[in-house]
Scaffold this motif. Structure first.
Motif, PDB file in Angstrom:
ATOM      1  N   GLY A  81       0.802  -1.216   0.000  1.00  0.00           N
ATOM      2  CA  GLY A  81       0.000   0.000   0.000  1.00  0.00           C
ATOM      3  C   GLY A  81       0.837   1.269   0.000  1.00  0.00           C
ATOM      4  N   GLU A  82       2.128   1.119   0.268  1.00  0.00           N
ATOM      5  CA  GLU A  82       3.006   2.292   0.248  1.00  0.00           C
ATOM      6  C   GLU A  82       3.319   2.718  -1.187  1.00  0.00           C
ATOM      7  N   THR A  83       3.537   4.019  -1.361  1.00  0.00           N
ATOM      8  CA  THR A  83       4.055   4.498  -2.634  1.00  0.00           C
ATOM      9  C   THR A  83       5.576   4.578  -2.511  1.00  0.00           C
ATOM     10  N   VAL A  84       6.258   4.101  -3.517  1.00  0.00           N
ATOM     11  CA  VAL A  84       7.718   4.028  -3.475  1.00  0.00           C
ATOM     12  C   VAL A  84       8.284   4.857  -4.619  1.00  0.00           C
ATOM     13  N   GLN A  85       9.332   5.589  -4.321  1.00  0.00           N
ATOM     14  CA  GLN A  85      10.013   6.333  -5.383  1.00  0.00           C
ATOM     15  C   GLN A  85      11.481   5.948  -5.376  1.00  0.00           C
ATOM     16  N   ILE A  86      11.940   5.387  -6.491  1.00  0.00           N
ATOM     17  CA  ILE A  86      13.351   5.009  -6.597  1.00  0.00           C
ATOM     18  C   ILE A  86      14.064   6.109  -7.371  1.00  0.00           C
ATOM     19  N   ASP A  87      15.029   6.737  -6.711  1.00  0.00           N
ATOM     20  CA  ASP A  87      15.805   7.807  -7.352  1.00  0.00           C
ATOM     21  C   ASP A  87      17.082   7.200  -7.922  1.00  0.00           C
ATOM     22  N   ILE A  88      17.085   7.013  -9.233  1.00  0.00           N
ATOM     23  CA  ILE A  88      18.218   6.335  -9.872  1.00  0.00           C
ATOM     24  C   ILE A  88      19.239   7.357 -10.364  1.00  0.00           C
ATOM     25  N   THR A  89      20.504   7.104 -10.053  1.00  0.00           N
ATOM     26  CA  THR A  89      21.583   7.912 -10.621  1.00  0.00           C
ATOM     27  C   THR A  89      22.432   6.978 -11.480  1.00  0.00           C
ATOM     28  N   ASN A  90      22.533   7.296 -12.748  1.00  0.00           N
ATOM     29  CA  ASN A  90      23.353   6.466 -13.627  1.00  0.00           C
ATOM     30  C   ASN A  90      24.755   7.044 -13.690  1.00  0.00           C
ATOM     31  N   ASP A  91      25.633   6.444 -12.907  1.00  0.00           N
ATOM     32  CA  ASP A  91      27.010   6.901 -12.842  1.00  0.00           C
ATOM     33  C   ASP A  91      27.894   5.974 -13.674  1.00  0.00           C
ATOM     34  N   THR A  92      27.390   5.550 -14.819  1.00  0.00           N
ATOM     35  CA  THR A  92      28.165   4.675 -15.710  1.00  0.00           C
ATOM     36  C   THR A  92      28.195   5.302 -17.099  1.00  0.00           C
ATOM     37  N   ALA A  93      28.963   4.718 -17.985  1.00  0.00           N
ATOM     38  CA  ALA A  93      29.098   5.267 -19.337  1.00  0.00           C
ATOM     39  C   ALA A  93      28.073   4.678 -20.313  1.00  0.00           C
ATOM     40  N   PHE A  94      27.098   3.935 -19.803  1.00  0.00           N
ATOM     41  CA  PHE A  94      26.147   3.240 -20.673  1.00  0.00           C
ATOM     42  C   PHE A  94      24.698   3.529 -20.284  1.00  0.00           C
TER      43      PHE A  94
END
Ligand code: C2O
Ligand code: CU
Length: 482
Positions: free
Chosen positions: A398-411
């Motif tokens: 029932g929770e709302t989830v927010q995933i904060d993604i940081t792409n620290d790669t070259a792809f």
């Protein structure tokens, strides 16, 4: 697209490198993919049987080389499983391979026990054994099913098929399915096995091929009747290749992405950049003249490659339709979605070639880069390279989830969440709303992207890069909904 260029700049194989492969196959008719009922045995207890087995196929027409693939029921792609929304899907996987396997129903809001993730939601099905999948498909749309065990090998060998969930009020518009795959073949037209699992691919853009097939054929012709409106269901089933497509100068409507409805609008250029596992549903009006042909292109670094063509029949049938198609009904319970109260979960991606990863945790131990390369864990989420013993986060149902993604790669990475669709709510620290719900989304180098979703289905839900070599190399975690 500069982003696509970035992805492909690291390729070691050129799509057009082996000229003979492209030479031998002009002009196959597109195979009519039959619905499951027509091509698959059904048991007394109502299960459709999918036999995972080795088989042979002809990508380049009857006179071309034979390619040994792994298939479901001897066809590539596997048989189409078609059900009505809300109907039970009952499939018995019979494993006739000499390797264990499992089936994942990509994009379906499913009972977690039926999600098919070997090592997390079930044990892989051993050779000679079988497993019964039984679930309801709550939302209509274009989905697909595929192996979820040693996928870097099994998907590259062909273990996938379409799963179509039909709207209850489905219109009688003709449907054309386009399942696009990217194969790495050798000079004899066989799957290049020597490079299977190669470290270079894993640390770069994944296993990229040199031959593209649509519905298991190279350069098929797709029949259109002038004036008609058709629904195209397009799926990118490649291990790792991002596909940018062009549909000649047709001007279709877009009605869904990843199976989820979108208010019908005209297609924009970037809509046709499909990351691995992404789908798009279009309504295409056949506006060209009878008897004409027009190419479907794959675009790579501004270069266009013809991968199929539309072939118009001789007779004019009807006047083209100009009104927008009807919007598809949304059945996922978005109403409960409260992004403002979301639980925030940071996820930093590191690793790969040209990356900054110096160390990561594998099996509870910190390894340095050299050791990681040896262990084939060259990517990590929050410093952990592919360990599944602990979830990324545990949340309450029932929770709302927010995933904060940081792409620290070259792809770029094609991030896929099992069991539900999510919404991109921020990009590069700016709030974002394009009205789309996806199960797979591309996150480009140096981007920050926030995915939000309602965790309303209990279970262990995998979250991984769908560039399968990246997943195998450490870009995998899961979310525990309790
Ligand atoms: Cu389409 Cu975890 O997969
Ligand atoms: Cu990736």
């Amino acid at each position: 697209m500069t982003n696509t260029t970035k992805n492909n700049a690291f390729r070691r194989t050129q799509l057009n490198r082996r000229k003979f492969l492209t030479a031998c196959a002009a002009g196959l008719m597109i195979p009519q993919l039959s619905a499951l009922a027509g091509s698959v045995e059904k048991t007394d207890d109502g299960f459709f049987i999918l036999k995972a087995k080795k088989s042979e196929t002809k990508f380049f027409g009857d006179n071309g080389p034979t390619t040994q693939v792994w298939s479901y029921n001897n066809t590539n792609p596997g048989p189409i499983i078609k059900v009505k929304q809300g109907e039970k899907v009952k499939v018995r996987l019979v494993n006739e391979l000499d390797q264990a396997t499992s089936i994942h129903w990509h994009g379906i809001r499913i009972d977690n026990k039926m999600d098919g993730v070997s090592g997390l939601t079930q044990d892989a099905v051993k050779p000679g054994e079988s497993f019964d999948y039984e679930f309801t498909a709550p939302d209509a749309g274009t989905y697909w099913y595929h192996t979820h065990n040693r996928s870097w090998e099994q998907l590259a060998r062909g273990l996938y098929g379409l799963l179509i969930v039909e709207e209850p009020d489905k219109s009688d518009v003709r449907e054309i399915n386009l399942v696009i795959d990217d194969w790495r073949l050798d000079n004899a037209g066989k799957i290049d096995e020597k490079s299977m699992g190669e470290m270079h691919d894993w640390a770069h853009g994944g296993r990229l091929g040199n031959v593209l097939t649509l519905n298991g054929k190279q350069k098929p012709k797709i029949k259109l009747n002038a004036g008609e409106r058709v629904r195209l269901r397009i799926v990118n089933v490649a291990n790792s290749r991002i596909m940018e497509l062009k549909l000649a100068d047709h001007d279709p409507w877009i009605i869904a992405k990843d199976g989820h409805p979108i208010t019908p609008r005209k297609l924009k250029k970037d809509d046709l950049i499909l990351g691995p596992a992404q789908r798009i549903d279009l309504m295409l009006d056949a506006t060209h003249k009878p008897g004409t042909q027009s190419p479907i292109h794959f675009v790579d670094q501004q270069q266009k490659y013809e991968i199929a063509s539309f072939e118009y029949s001789q007779d004019q049938t009807v006047a083209p339709i100009t009104s927008p198609p009807k919007a598809l009904a949304i059945t996922m319970p978005h109403a409960n979605f409260k992004p403002l109260t979301a639980k925030i979960v940071p996820l930093v991606m590191i690793g790969g070639a040209m990356g900054s990863m110096e160390k990561a945790i594998v099996g509870g131990k910190t390894l340095d880069w050299k050791q990681l390369v040896k262990a084939k864990r060259v990517w990590a989420f929050n410093g952990i390279a592919g360990d599944l013993d602990k979830p990324l986060v545990k949340v309450n149902r029932g929770e709302t989830v927010q995933i904060d993604i940081t792409n620290d790669t070259a792809f770029p990475h094609a991030m896929h969440l099992h069991g539900t669709h999510f919404k991109v709510v921020a990009r590069n620290n700016m709030s974002f709303n394009n009205g789309e719900w996806r199960d797979t989304e591309l996150v480009y180098p140096n981007e920050k992207v926030s995915f939000a979703f309602l965790a309303d289905n209990p279970g262990k839900w995998l979250f991984h890069c769908h560039m399968i070599e990246h997943q195998a190399g450490g870009m995998v975690t899961w979310i525990d909904v309790v």
